[in-house]
Write a protein that holds these residues in place. Structure first.
Motif, PDB file in Angstrom:
ATOM      1  N   ARG A  55       0.858  -1.194   0.000  1.00  0.00           N
ATOM      2  CA  ARG A  55       0.000   0.000   0.000  1.00  0.00           C
ATOM      3  C   ARG A  55       0.887   1.235   0.000  1.00  0.00           C
ATOM      4  NH1 ARG A  55      -5.103  -1.929   0.928  1.00  0.00           N
ATOM      5  NH2 ARG A  55      -5.199  -3.896   2.062  1.00  0.00           N
ATOM      6  N   PHE A  56       0.325   2.347  -0.482  1.00  0.00           N
ATOM      7  CA  PHE A  56       1.121   3.548  -0.663  1.00  0.00           C
ATOM      8  C   PHE A  56       0.408   4.746  -0.049  1.00  0.00           C
ATOM      9  CE2 PHE A  56       2.082   0.425  -3.898  1.00  0.00           C
ATOM     10  CZ  PHE A  56       3.445   0.276  -3.723  1.00  0.00           C
ATOM     11  N   ASP A  57       0.816   5.938  -0.414  1.00  0.00           N
ATOM     12  CA  ASP A  57       0.207   7.154   0.109  1.00  0.00           C
ATOM     13  C   ASP A  57      -1.277   7.232  -0.244  1.00  0.00           C
ATOM     14  OD1 ASP A  57      -0.030   9.246  -2.421  1.00  0.00           O
ATOM     15  OD2 ASP A  57       1.585   7.766  -2.633  1.00  0.00           O
ATOM     16  N   GLY A  58      -2.011   8.035   0.501  1.00  0.00           N
ATOM     17  CA  GLY A  58      -3.460   8.125   0.339  1.00  0.00           C
ATOM     18  C   GLY A  58      -3.932   8.470  -1.060  1.00  0.00           C
ATOM     19  N   ARG A  59      -3.293   9.446  -1.689  1.00  0.00           N
ATOM     20  CA  ARG A  59      -3.718   9.848  -3.035  1.00  0.00           C
ATOM     21  C   ARG A  59      -3.482   8.713  -4.026  1.00  0.00           C
ATOM     22  NH1 ARG A  59      -1.738  14.996  -6.724  1.00  0.00           N
ATOM     23  NH2 ARG A  59      -3.148  14.553  -8.442  1.00  0.00           N
ATOM     24  N   SER A  60      -2.310   8.102  -3.976  1.00  0.00           N
ATOM     25  CA  SER A  60      -2.033   6.989  -4.884  1.00  0.00           C
ATOM     26  C   SER A  60      -3.010   5.850  -4.650  1.00  0.00           C
ATOM     27  CB  SER A  60      -0.587   6.498  -4.712  1.00  0.00           C
ATOM     28  OG  SER A  60       0.330   7.473  -5.156  1.00  0.00           O
ATOM     29  N   GLU A  61      -3.328   5.567  -3.394  1.00  0.00           N
ATOM     30  CA  GLU A  61      -4.279   4.496  -3.075  1.00  0.00           C
ATOM     31  C   GLU A  61      -5.650   4.776  -3.691  1.00  0.00           C
ATOM     32  OE1 GLU A  61      -4.124   1.440  -1.613  1.00  0.00           O
ATOM     33  OE2 GLU A  61      -1.971   1.770  -1.724  1.00  0.00           O
ATOM     34  N   ARG A  62      -6.113   6.011  -3.554  1.00  0.00           N
ATOM     35  CA  ARG A  62      -7.430   6.383  -4.101  1.00  0.00           C
ATOM     36  C   ARG A  62      -7.443   6.215  -5.618  1.00  0.00           C
ATOM     37  NH1 ARG A  62      -9.049  11.037  -6.178  1.00  0.00           N
ATOM     38  NH2 ARG A  62      -7.281  12.188  -5.350  1.00  0.00           N
ATOM     39  N   GLN A  72      -4.234  -2.182 -11.663  1.00  0.00           N
ATOM     40  CA  GLN A  72      -3.871  -2.010 -10.249  1.00  0.00           C
ATOM     41  C   GLN A  72      -2.598  -2.788  -9.939  1.00  0.00           C
ATOM     42  OE1 GLN A  72      -6.794  -2.633  -7.188  1.00  0.00           O
ATOM     43  NE2 GLN A  72      -8.427  -1.720  -8.409  1.00  0.00           N
ATOM     44  N   ARG A  73      -2.553  -4.016 -10.413  1.00  0.00           N
ATOM     45  CA  ARG A  73      -1.375  -4.859 -10.186  1.00  0.00           C
ATOM     46  C   ARG A  73      -0.131  -4.200 -10.793  1.00  0.00           C
ATOM     47  NH1 ARG A  73      -0.445  -9.629  -8.394  1.00  0.00           N
ATOM     48  NH2 ARG A  73      -2.629 -10.198  -8.152  1.00  0.00           N
ATOM     49  N   SER A  74      -0.253  -3.692 -11.999  1.00  0.00           N
ATOM     50  CA  SER A  74       0.880  -3.024 -12.665  1.00  0.00           C
ATOM     51  C   SER A  74       1.302  -1.763 -11.922  1.00  0.00           C
ATOM     52  CB  SER A  74       0.519  -2.677 -14.109  1.00  0.00           C
ATOM     53  OG  SER A  74       0.307  -3.837 -14.860  1.00  0.00           O
ATOM     54  N   ALA A  75       0.327  -0.951 -11.524  1.00  0.00           N
ATOM     55  CA  ALA A  75       0.630   0.302 -10.829  1.00  0.00           C
ATOM     56  C   ALA A  75       1.324   0.033  -9.501  1.00  0.00           C
ATOM     57  CB  ALA A  75      -0.651   1.111 -10.608  1.00  0.00           C
ATOM     58  N   ARG A  76       0.824  -0.930  -8.753  1.00  0.00           N
ATOM     59  CA  ARG A  76       1.444  -1.251  -7.458  1.00  0.00           C
ATOM     60  C   ARG A  76       2.851  -1.815  -7.648  1.00  0.00           C
ATOM     61  NH1 ARG A  76      -1.753  -0.502  -3.305  1.00  0.00           N
ATOM     62  NH2 ARG A  76      -4.002  -0.446  -3.648  1.00  0.00           N
ATOM     63  N   GLY A  77       3.022  -2.679  -8.625  1.00  0.00           N
ATOM     64  CA  GLY A  77       4.346  -3.225  -8.887  1.00  0.00           C
ATOM     65  C   GLY A  77       5.330  -2.140  -9.279  1.00  0.00           C
ATOM     66  N   PHE A  78       4.873  -1.228 -10.132  1.00  0.00           N
ATOM     67  CA  PHE A  78       5.721  -0.118 -10.568  1.00  0.00           C
ATOM     68  C   PHE A  78       6.110   0.762  -9.384  1.00  0.00           C
ATOM     69  CE2 PHE A  78       5.942   4.374 -11.765  1.00  0.00           C
ATOM     70  CZ  PHE A  78       7.066   4.352 -12.579  1.00  0.00           C
ATOM     71  N   LEU A  79       5.117   1.167  -8.582  1.00  0.00           N
ATOM     72  CA  LEU A  79       5.419   2.033  -7.439  1.00  0.00           C
ATOM     73  C   LEU A  79       6.366   1.349  -6.460  1.00  0.00           C
ATOM     74  CD1 LEU A  79       2.065   3.876  -6.571  1.00  0.00           C
ATOM     75  CD2 LEU A  79       4.198   4.869  -7.414  1.00  0.00           C
ATOM     76  N   ALA A  80       6.173   0.066  -6.230  1.00  0.00           N
ATOM     77  CA  ALA A  80       7.054  -0.658  -5.313  1.00  0.00           C
ATOM     78  C   ALA A  80       8.496  -0.652  -5.831  1.00  0.00           C
ATOM     79  CB  ALA A  80       6.556  -2.088  -5.124  1.00  0.00           C
ATOM     80  N   ARG A  81       8.674  -0.907  -7.131  1.00  0.00           N
ATOM     81  CA  ARG A  81      10.021  -0.926  -7.707  1.00  0.00           C
ATOM     82  C   ARG A  81      10.672   0.460  -7.665  1.00  0.00           C
ATOM     83  NH1 ARG A  81       7.184  -4.031 -11.209  1.00  0.00           N
ATOM     84  NH2 ARG A  81       7.169  -2.449 -12.850  1.00  0.00           N
ATOM     85  N   VAL A  82       9.907   1.469  -8.012  1.00  0.00           N
ATOM     86  CA  VAL A  82      10.450   2.829  -8.031  1.00  0.00           C
ATOM     87  C   VAL A  82      10.810   3.277  -6.621  1.00  0.00           C
ATOM     88  CG1 VAL A  82       9.819   5.241  -8.467  1.00  0.00           C
ATOM     89  CG2 VAL A  82       9.330   3.512 -10.170  1.00  0.00           C
ATOM     90  N   ARG A  83       9.947   3.000  -5.669  1.00  0.00           N
ATOM     91  CA  ARG A  83      10.243   3.396  -4.287  1.00  0.00           C
ATOM     92  C   ARG A  83      11.411   2.605  -3.710  1.00  0.00           C
ATOM     93  NH1 ARG A  83       4.697   5.203  -1.296  1.00  0.00           N
ATOM     94  NH2 ARG A  83       4.320   6.992  -2.657  1.00  0.00           N
ATOM     95  N   ALA A  85      13.918   1.846  -5.309  1.00  0.00           N
ATOM     96  CA  ALA A  85      15.094   2.501  -5.883  1.00  0.00           C
ATOM     97  C   ALA A  85      15.345   3.868  -5.245  1.00  0.00           C
ATOM     98  CB  ALA A  85      14.915   2.653  -7.390  1.00  0.00           C
ATOM     99  N   GLY A  86      14.541   4.231  -4.240  1.00  0.00           N
ATOM    100  CA  GLY A  86      14.748   5.489  -3.525  1.00  0.00           C
ATOM    101  C   GLY A  86      14.057   6.691  -4.123  1.00  0.00           C
ATOM    102  N   ILE A  87      13.121   6.474  -5.032  1.00  0.00           N
ATOM    103  CA  ILE A  87      12.394   7.575  -5.673  1.00  0.00           C
ATOM    104  C   ILE A  87      11.005   7.657  -5.052  1.00  0.00           C
ATOM    105  CG2 ILE A  87      11.480   8.473  -7.847  1.00  0.00           C
ATOM    106  CD1 ILE A  87      13.714   6.770  -9.231  1.00  0.00           C
ATOM    107  N   ASP A  88      10.636   8.842  -4.584  1.00  0.00           N
ATOM    108  CA  ASP A  88       9.331   9.029  -3.947  1.00  0.00           C
ATOM    109  C   ASP A  88       8.276   9.340  -5.007  1.00  0.00           C
ATOM    110  OD1 ASP A  88       7.338   9.299  -2.041  1.00  0.00           O
ATOM    111  OD2 ASP A  88       7.844  11.389  -1.608  1.00  0.00           O
ATOM    112  N   ALA A  89       7.861   8.332  -5.748  1.00  0.00           N
ATOM    113  CA  ALA A  89       6.872   8.500  -6.816  1.00  0.00           C
ATOM    114  C   ALA A  89       5.463   8.358  -6.262  1.00  0.00           C
ATOM    115  CB  ALA A  89       7.107   7.465  -7.902  1.00  0.00           C
TER     116      ALA A  89
END
Length: 115
Positions: A55-62, A72-83, A85-89
């Motif tokens: 799970r991520f920040d409130g706006r991203s979750e909404r 949803q699966r793609s978005a969560r996987g992408f955010l997990a990988r980017v975060r 890597a130290g990027i606050d996406a």
């Protein structure tokens, strides 16, 4: 369902659920047992994806919650990988209703105010 939805909103939801294979009823813009069941199934699948991938920040979750399940699966996987890597996406857009899309279209490419 705890809030009143207009017929256009229910029809949009029915089309959304039907395109994801979660609603087998008639597109009638009436919130009935099939719409309720499809919505509940969608929420359960969404929650399972979030439990699996994080799970991520409130706006991203909404915004993620407004996407089809594979997206949803793609978005969560992408955010997990980017975060990782130290990027606050964060996500900034999700599924738009017909009304939201029409408003953006009327605004135009160059920020023209709607009429």
């Amino acid at each position: 369902m705890s809030e009143h939805l207009f017929a256009d909103d229910v029809l949009f939801l029915q089309r959304f659920l039907k395109s994801g294979g979660l609603y087998a009823g008639k597109l009638d813009a009436v919130w009935g047992p099939l719409t309720d069941g499809g919505h509940e199934a969608f929420l359960a699948h969404s929650d399972a994806i979030a439990a699996e991938l994080g799970r991520f920040d409130g706006r991203s979750e909404r915004l993620i919650a407004s996407l089809h399940l594979p997206a949803q699966r793609s978005a969560r996987g992408f955010l997990a990988r980017v975060r990782a890597a130290g990027i606050d996406a964060r996500l900034v857009s999700g599924t738009r209703s017909y009304g939201e899309q029409n408003m953006l279209y009327r605004r135009g490419r160059f920020g023209n105010p709607p009429p």
